[in-house]
Design a protein around this motif. Structure first.
Motif, PDB file in Angstrom:
ATOM      1  N   ALA A 189     -10.749 -45.488  38.416  1.00 21.18           N
ATOM      2  CA  ALA A 189     -10.575 -44.064  38.679  1.00 21.18           C
ATOM      3  C   ALA A 189     -10.263 -43.855  40.156  1.00 21.18           C
ATOM      4  O   ALA A 189     -10.924 -44.430  41.026  1.00 21.18           O
ATOM      5  N   ALA A 190      -9.266 -43.016  40.435  1.00 25.99           N
ATOM      6  CA  ALA A 190      -8.864 -42.781  41.822  1.00 25.99           C
ATOM      7  C   ALA A 190      -8.372 -41.354  42.026  1.00 25.99           C
ATOM      8  O   ALA A 190      -7.604 -41.092  42.946  1.00 25.99           O
ATOM      9  N   GLY A 191      -8.830 -40.439  41.157  1.00 31.47           N
ATOM     10  CA  GLY A 191      -8.298 -39.084  41.186  1.00 31.47           C
ATOM     11  C   GLY A 191      -9.204 -38.039  41.787  1.00 31.47           C
ATOM     12  O   GLY A 191      -8.953 -36.851  41.633  1.00 31.47           O
ATOM     13  N   GLY A 192     -10.263 -38.466  42.495  1.00 35.78           N
ATOM     14  CA  GLY A 192     -11.099 -37.476  43.161  1.00 35.78           C
ATOM     15  C   GLY A 192     -12.471 -37.349  42.544  1.00 35.78           C
ATOM     16  O   GLY A 192     -13.014 -38.286  41.954  1.00 35.78           O
ATOM     17  N   GLY A 193     -13.059 -36.130  42.689  1.00 31.54           N
ATOM     18  CA  GLY A 193     -14.392 -35.878  42.176  1.00 31.54           C
ATOM     19  C   GLY A 193     -15.433 -36.772  42.830  1.00 31.54           C
ATOM     20  O   GLY A 193     -15.333 -37.113  44.014  1.00 31.54           O
ATOM     21  N   GLY A 194     -16.424 -37.179  42.047  1.00 31.69           N
ATOM     22  CA  GLY A 194     -17.492 -38.008  42.573  1.00 31.69           C
ATOM     23  C   GLY A 194     -17.007 -39.336  43.115  1.00 31.69           C
ATOM     24  O   GLY A 194     -17.580 -39.878  44.068  1.00 31.69           O
ATOM     25  N   HIS A 224     -14.560 -30.208  43.160  1.00 29.99           N
ATOM     26  CA  HIS A 224     -15.253 -28.991  42.735  1.00 29.99           C
ATOM     27  C   HIS A 224     -15.741 -28.210  43.949  1.00 29.99           C
ATOM     28  O   HIS A 224     -16.080 -28.816  44.977  1.00 29.99           O
ATOM     29  N   PRO A 225     -15.838 -26.899  43.853  1.00 27.43           N
ATOM     30  CA  PRO A 225     -16.361 -26.125  44.988  1.00 27.43           C
ATOM     31  C   PRO A 225     -17.756 -26.549  45.422  1.00 27.43           C
ATOM     32  O   PRO A 225     -18.067 -26.540  46.620  1.00 27.43           O
ATOM     33  N   TRP A 226     -18.621 -26.923  44.476  1.00 26.45           N
ATOM     34  CA  TRP A 226     -19.989 -27.302  44.853  1.00 26.45           C
ATOM     35  C   TRP A 226     -20.035 -28.605  45.646  1.00 26.45           C
ATOM     36  O   TRP A 226     -21.046 -28.909  46.291  1.00 26.45           O
ATOM     37  N   GLU A 227     -18.925 -29.360  45.652  1.00 27.31           N
ATOM     38  CA  GLU A 227     -18.927 -30.633  46.373  1.00 27.31           C
ATOM     39  C   GLU A 227     -18.828 -30.473  47.892  1.00 27.31           C
ATOM     40  O   GLU A 227     -18.980 -31.453  48.621  1.00 27.31           O
ATOM     41  N   ILE A 228     -18.581 -29.250  48.360  1.00 22.37           N
ATOM     42  CA  ILE A 228     -18.598 -29.020  49.812  1.00 22.37           C
ATOM     43  C   ILE A 228     -19.803 -28.154  50.200  1.00 22.37           C
ATOM     44  O   ILE A 228     -19.812 -27.533  51.253  1.00 22.37           O
ATOM     45  N   ASP A 229     -20.829 -28.163  49.355  1.00 22.65           N
ATOM     46  CA  ASP A 229     -21.999 -27.298  49.550  1.00 22.65           C
ATOM     47  C   ASP A 229     -23.291 -28.118  49.574  1.00 22.65           C
ATOM     48  O   ASP A 229     -23.997 -28.209  48.567  1.00 22.65           O
ATOM     49  N   PRO A 230     -23.633 -28.708  50.729  1.00 16.54           N
ATOM     50  CA  PRO A 230     -24.871 -29.499  50.794  1.00 16.54           C
ATOM     51  C   PRO A 230     -26.142 -28.666  50.669  1.00 16.54           C
ATOM     52  O   PRO A 230     -27.217 -29.223  50.439  1.00 16.54           O
ATOM     53  N   GLY A 231     -26.043 -27.334  50.785  1.00 18.59           N
ATOM     54  CA  GLY A 231     -27.226 -26.480  50.699  1.00 18.59           C
ATOM     55  C   GLY A 231     -27.553 -25.981  49.314  1.00 18.59           C
ATOM     56  O   GLY A 231     -28.475 -25.175  49.141  1.00 18.59           O
ATOM     57  N   ARG A 245     -25.300 -39.089  41.621  1.00 20.45           N
ATOM     58  CA  ARG A 245     -23.882 -38.767  41.504  1.00 20.45           C
ATOM     59  C   ARG A 245     -23.567 -37.384  42.070  1.00 20.45           C
ATOM     60  O   ARG A 245     -22.558 -37.172  42.727  1.00 20.45           O
ATOM     61  N   HIS A 246     -24.449 -36.444  41.787  1.00 20.04           N
ATOM     62  CA  HIS A 246     -24.158 -35.054  42.134  1.00 20.04           C
ATOM     63  C   HIS A 246     -24.356 -34.761  43.622  1.00 20.04           C
ATOM     64  O   HIS A 246     -23.561 -34.029  44.217  1.00 20.04           O
ATOM     65  N   TYR A 247     -25.395 -35.293  44.219  1.00 13.83           N
ATOM     66  CA  TYR A 247     -25.773 -34.870  45.579  1.00 13.83           C
ATOM     67  C   TYR A 247     -25.328 -35.815  46.695  1.00 13.83           C
ATOM     68  O   TYR A 247     -25.407 -35.446  47.871  1.00 13.83           O
ATOM     69  N   SER A 248     -24.852 -36.995  46.370  1.00 11.91           N
ATOM     70  CA  SER A 248     -24.496 -37.950  47.420  1.00 11.91           C
ATOM     71  C   SER A 248     -23.277 -37.490  48.224  1.00 11.91           C
ATOM     72  O   SER A 248     -22.265 -37.049  47.657  1.00 11.91           O
TER      73      SER A 248
END
Length: 281
Positions: A189-194, A224-231, A245-248
């Motif tokens: 996989a090389a298309g983004g996301g996690g 995803h928008p939440w991927e630039i939201d560490p808070g 996977r979600h928070y790293s």
């Protein structure tokens, strides 16, 4: 070469990783961050001077129409991500059709334009859903970007074509799978996301260049928008694997994206589909 830049517009609690620990009936009681994060994504696109496609849940479009209006007025494409992130392979055909119609109506109401592109939640069109592309064609969609031609524990169709193709005989519908790269006989996989957050930047940039230069095809990238939201809130009851996977690397995502936007050429998914449609003619 023009590559497709896309965002799957969903909130932090709507992701596949949390679907077994957060009930849909609780969504409206949870703190929403998708509008805030969505505007931050649009600001990021402005800074980078790029246009993109927002594959948006109808649930989000109904509640945050101003976000979609701003995106459309800025020249971004608004496409469908289904109504509320139900995986296609869990639905019967007529439930899928109803989901498409409900989402399209909400998106059209929000931004004044019906979607012509679709991305299945969690890339959930696969060999279990031989009817899905036919229904998309019948509902008037121009393209789908719903297949991940890779093996994964949550999704994937490893036997599928890696590049644009017509999945329905006699139809103009194009399927534009998310990007993979083949290395030493393995498809990665090389298309983004996690994968983009968790792997080194150099791998993702190299993979896009490899697809562009060696295979002479466009890359299909998403986040995803939440991927630039560490808070964002933490879901402690989720399995450890899902939380990792979600928070790293959330705090490093925005500068990493800007670097990628500068390195390669990006545009809307429908623009890339038009090029690929001509190639297939």
């Amino acid at each position: 070469m023009l590559n497709a830049l896309s965002v799957d517009v969903e909130d932090w609690f709507q992701v596949g990783a949390f679907e077994n620990v957060i009930a849909r009936s609780d969504w409206d009681a949870l703190p929403r961050r998708v509008e805030r994060n969505g505007h931050a994504v649009l600001d990021l696109f402005e800074r980078a001077g790029v246009k993109a496609t927002l594959f948006t849940l109808g649930w989000v479009a109904e509640r945050h129409p101003s976000l979609l209006r701003r995106a459309a007025e800025a020249g971004h494409e608004i496409a469908s991500h289904g109504w509320d992130h139900v995986r296609v392979f869990t639905m019967e055909p007529e439930a899928f059709r109803a989901d498409l119609r409900r989402s399209a109506a909400a998106i059209g109401e929000a931004c004044g334009r019906a979607p012509t592109g679709y991305r299945a939640p969690s890339f959930s069109i696969d060999k279990r859903t031989p009817w899905a592309h036919e229904i998309l064609a019948e509902e008037g969609y121009s393209y789908s970007s719903s297949v991940a031609p890779v093996r994964h524990d949550h999704y994937g169709w490893p036997e599928a074509s890696r590049f644009a193709h017509r999945p329905v005989a006699g139809s103009e519908l194009i399927e534009l799978p998310v990007t993979t790269v083949e290395v030493a006989g393995r498809r990665l996989a090389a298309g983004g996301g996690g994968f983009f957050r968790l792997l080194p930047y150099r791998f993702s940039s190299w993979a896009i260049s490899r697809v562009n230069d060696t295979e002479q095809r466009p890359a299909i990238f998403y986040f995803h928008p939440w991927e630039i939201d560490p808070g964002q809130p933490r879901v402690d009851k989720a399995p450890l694997k899902s939380r990792l996977r979600h928070y790293s690397n959330l705090s490093g995502m925005e500068p990493k994206l800007l670097k990628l936007f500068t390195k390669h050429r990006w545009g809307r998914t429908d623009e890339v589909v038009a090029v690929e449609r001509a190639r297939l003619s």
